[in-house]
Design a protein around this motif. Sequence first.
Motif, short mmCIF file in Angstrom:
data_model
loop_
_atom_site.label_atom_id
_atom_site.label_comp_id
_atom_site.label_asym_id
_atom_site.label_seq_id
_atom_site.Cartn_x
_atom_site.Cartn_y
_atom_site.Cartn_z
N VAL A 108 0.88 -1.16 0.00
CA VAL A 108 0.00 0.00 0.00
C VAL A 108 0.92 1.21 0.00
O VAL A 108 1.53 1.53 1.02
CB VAL A 108 -0.91 0.00 1.24
CG1 VAL A 108 -1.88 1.17 1.20
CG2 VAL A 108 -1.65 -1.33 1.37
N TRP B 40 1.23 4.98 -0.38
CA TRP B 40 0.45 6.22 -0.36
C TRP B 40 1.37 7.39 -0.05
O TRP B 40 1.98 7.44 1.02
CB TRP B 40 -0.64 6.14 0.72
CG TRP B 40 -1.80 5.26 0.34
CD1 TRP B 40 -1.94 4.53 -0.80
CD2 TRP B 40 -2.98 5.01 1.13
NE1 TRP B 40 -3.14 3.86 -0.78
CE2 TRP B 40 -3.79 4.14 0.39
CE3 TRP B 40 -3.40 5.46 2.38
CZ2 TRP B 40 -5.02 3.68 0.87
CZ3 TRP B 40 -4.63 5.01 2.86
CH2 TRP B 40 -5.44 4.15 2.12
N GLU C 21 -1.68 3.93 -4.25
CA GLU C 21 -1.59 2.69 -5.03
C GLU C 21 -1.57 1.42 -4.19
O GLU C 21 -1.08 1.40 -3.06
CB GLU C 21 -0.32 2.74 -5.91
CG GLU C 21 -0.14 4.06 -6.66
CD GLU C 21 -1.40 4.59 -7.31
OE1 GLU C 21 -2.09 3.82 -8.01
OE2 GLU C 21 -1.71 5.78 -7.13
N PHE C 22 -2.09 0.37 -4.80
CA PHE C 22 -2.02 -0.98 -4.24
C PHE C 22 -1.25 -1.83 -5.23
O PHE C 22 -1.67 -1.99 -6.38
CB PHE C 22 -3.43 -1.55 -4.02
CG PHE C 22 -4.21 -0.75 -3.01
CD1 PHE C 22 -4.18 -1.09 -1.66
CD2 PHE C 22 -4.95 0.36 -3.40
CE1 PHE C 22 -4.87 -0.35 -0.73
CE2 PHE C 22 -5.65 1.11 -2.46
CZ PHE C 22 -5.61 0.76 -1.13
N ARG D 173 0.40 -3.17 -10.48
CA ARG D 173 -0.57 -2.28 -9.83
C ARG D 173 -1.93 -2.95 -9.92
O ARG D 173 -2.45 -3.17 -11.01
CB ARG D 173 -0.58 -0.96 -10.58
CG ARG D 173 -1.43 0.14 -9.94
CD ARG D 173 -1.62 1.25 -10.95
NE ARG D 173 -2.09 2.50 -10.38
CZ ARG D 173 -2.70 3.41 -11.10
NH1 ARG D 173 -2.91 3.21 -12.40
NH2 ARG D 173 -3.10 4.54 -10.55
N THR E 115 -6.17 1.19 -6.88
CA THR E 115 -5.83 2.60 -6.66
C THR E 115 -7.03 3.31 -6.03
O THR E 115 -8.09 2.71 -5.85
CB THR E 115 -5.40 3.27 -7.99
OG1 THR E 115 -4.91 4.57 -7.71
CG2 THR E 115 -6.57 3.38 -8.96
N VAL F 14 -8.02 0.15 2.93
CA VAL F 14 -6.87 -0.76 2.97
C VAL F 14 -7.34 -2.18 3.30
O VAL F 14 -6.93 -3.15 2.64
CB VAL F 14 -5.82 -0.27 4.01
CG1 VAL F 14 -4.75 -1.33 4.24
CG2 VAL F 14 -5.19 1.03 3.54
N MET G 229 -9.13 -3.77 0.28
CA MET G 229 -8.20 -4.22 -0.76
C MET G 229 -7.44 -5.47 -0.28
O MET G 229 -7.20 -6.40 -1.06
CB MET G 229 -7.20 -3.12 -1.10
CG MET G 229 -7.83 -1.94 -1.83
SD MET G 229 -8.27 -2.35 -3.55
CE MET G 229 -8.75 -0.73 -4.16
N ALA G 230 -7.07 -5.49 0.99
CA ALA G 230 -6.35 -6.65 1.53
C ALA G 230 -7.24 -7.90 1.47
O ALA G 230 -6.76 -9.00 1.19
CB ALA G 230 -5.91 -6.37 2.97
N VAL H 88 0.74 -7.38 4.21
CA VAL H 88 0.40 -6.03 3.76
C VAL H 88 1.48 -5.06 4.22
O VAL H 88 1.75 -4.93 5.41
CB VAL H 88 -0.97 -5.60 4.30
CG1 VAL H 88 -1.33 -4.22 3.79
CG2 VAL H 88 -2.04 -6.62 3.93
N LEU I 200 2.74 -1.26 4.49
CA LEU I 200 2.24 0.11 4.49
C LEU I 200 3.42 1.06 4.32
O LEU I 200 4.31 1.11 5.16
CB LEU I 200 1.53 0.40 5.81
CG LEU I 200 0.40 -0.57 6.17
CD1 LEU I 200 -0.07 -0.35 7.61
CD2 LEU I 200 -0.77 -0.45 5.20
N CYS J 119 -4.80 1.55 10.48
CA CYS J 119 -4.60 0.50 9.47
C CYS J 119 -4.04 -0.77 10.12
O CYS J 119 -4.52 -1.88 9.84
CB CYS J 119 -3.65 0.97 8.37
SG CYS J 119 -4.39 2.16 7.24
#
Length: 756
Positions: free
Chosen positions: A503, A505, A520-521, A531, A534, A687, A690-691, A699, A701, A715
């Motif tokens: 992640v 950012w 972005e993820f 990617r 987003t 977050v 998306m995870a 994940v 960060l 998060c």
Amino acid sequence: MQALELLVTGAVQGVGFRPFVYRLAHEMGLGGAVWNEPRGVRLRVVGPERAIENFCWRVKHDAPVPARVDALQLLEARPAVAPEPFRIVESQDEGARTAVIMADLATCPACRAELFDPANRRHRYPFINCTHCGPRYSIVTALPYDRPHTTMRGFALCPACRAEYEDPSDRRFHAQPNACPACGPQLAWWDDEGRVEAVREAALQAAVQALRDGRIVAVKGIGGFHLVCDASNPRAVETLRVRKHREEKPFAVMVPDDTAARALARISDLELELLRASAAPIVLLPRREGAALADEVAPGNPNLGLLLPYAPLHHLLLHDFGRPLVATSGNRSDEPLCTDEREALQRLRGLADAFLVHNRPIARPLDDSIVRVLAGKPCILRRARGYTPLPIPLSFEAPPLLALGAHLKNTIALASGRSIVVSQHIGDLDALEARDAFERAVDDVQALRQLQPAGWVTDRHPDYASSLYARDRGLAAVTVQHHHAHVASCMAEHGLERTVLGVAWDGTGLGDDRTIWGGEFLVAGFGSCQRVGTISGFHLPGGDGAMRKPLSSAVGLLQAFFPEAMPRLAVELLGLEEGAVRQLMALITRRANAPYTTSVGRWFDGLSALCGLCRASTFEGQAAMALEWAATPHRERAAYPFEIRRADDLLVADLRATLVRVIEDLRSGVEAGAVAASFHHTLAEVVVGMAERQRGLPVVLTGGCFQNQLLLERCVLRLRETGHTPYWHQLVPPNDGGISLGQAAVAAYLQQGTAG
Ligand SMILES: [Zn+2]
Ligand SMILES: [Zn+2]
């Protein structure tokens, strides 16, 4: 009887490691020798097999802090005939220069006691040090680390200092910067024209008096100059702000001791440990209500950056002055730190009223490091003095590679063997002086290691000063996408090798589709990066020029999600003139200087303006900080709705519903801080959402947005509650200061095994 020859690698030079080995060998009745060499410390040990085994174990595990043994490598073993007494012998300087160079160490308790002991020959001597403390990286000019290879080479040891230096049982045995009032560096007090007005103790007293009089003093320390003034004197601090052209960005404060620190801030055990650590960083702490400091030190800021004295000179200054002092980098805004007194006289002209200098040269500029505790762990936000150049271990073998970092908060990184050394914080590369400092750092790291990089690495942004440096010199550089580098830097510091969900950012970074990414993820490893997601984006009117204009981000957001209600909505919510809104809208509709961005940093800016917290910022990150501070008391607030939808092969976290609720709440008079808290919590749910779609991946960060305590901690909490494993930064900054590490790790991974 056996004789072994061993190579010890790790932080083993300049930390009293050889005397430790010497004492250990004598205690165990073993023979042999120990010496420094460019890769680390070599030792030969002679004795019975079992005793040697025991000895090796203790060398590895009992080395005193700050020494750290990474590996004990057997070079040769043979039967021995006769025992020999154990000795410390001359350093050898043949071979590859890969020894760990120690970072600068704050004055140790033993030296501090001697400093204030009237019976000691170093009583009130501002350059007292020993093998446990003192300057290291700031004075080393070549390897191996020995006195002729430091900026102390010009000072001949007096007989008393030499005796200490040569006695293996002494605390100053081979303490390279060892010195005393008879033979070492001295203080001088200069007026703003460089005229010497006092020396030694009188110079110190003149400085203390000037500070009492509310003047601004440039003080030469370990890694460069500080601009210092009385932190309780509003006029002195205000004068410093005006002269430095620094409107609101907080100043760091040096406090005499723990007690003084506690009077100003609420300090946890971990934070106290950080303040007292030999790295002695600036620690960001929650400020106490009614702290006895001038408001101008950190206007409107609920936090304070505090540090303890770390050089003997600081101990004397703070002891005699008795109150907290502002201690900010000795430079003009956006310029690199001053290290040389003659140069300081020119560059700090008009900033400082007088100069407290000394004649020990500084080999390279090292700013104070900045640390903040995030989610229960220290996170280095600016990495320089005290941490640089301690290496980050790498789990695979890298050819020598030099990564040139990002454009803002630049650092560079050298990969070689199984580690990466990240340089000190160099700074934003906009100013010419900063680009000079960058070039000097690039030359310095190669000269010190006597290493020719086999490859170069840059950001994929072609216009970064660091990218241009490589292009102008015709260096064939590997390019690494900005957010991939962020993710890789966090992976590298945690030794993660398998694929993660990154992640990333931040405020801005060039994406592979030529738009500005920042929300972005990425499903990424060192060798690959895709990617997968987003944040919904918008056109930012004003482009680069709008980075510090939260109002432009707000107009961009409203235009993207509610075009039918514009310009009315912006007039209503932002209190702007209709004409001004129409001008910004025209930039967007004409697609003129209005790049498309998915940056979470710009989302924070826009929200900060909508909430009326920060309409114009004077330093990077200010609007986001205002949003974080306002939100912090409202941790109970619920998240707003949002939607994750698929657009082509990308998942987009669509925040339209979030924005609708933000506007509803603001219209119905909900407190700005409560709205800000809900927005933070929404991002944490994004977050998690998306995870959930990438289950099983750790994940990571990363990116400047994760300097935000509320966002990061939310998060981490929510990811753990939902069964994910979060990682975040501890060793290098989440901001662009970590980019060089990520670049080096990616390139090293792709080229591993190609070393000659
Ligand atoms: Zn010491
Ligand atoms: Zn001496």
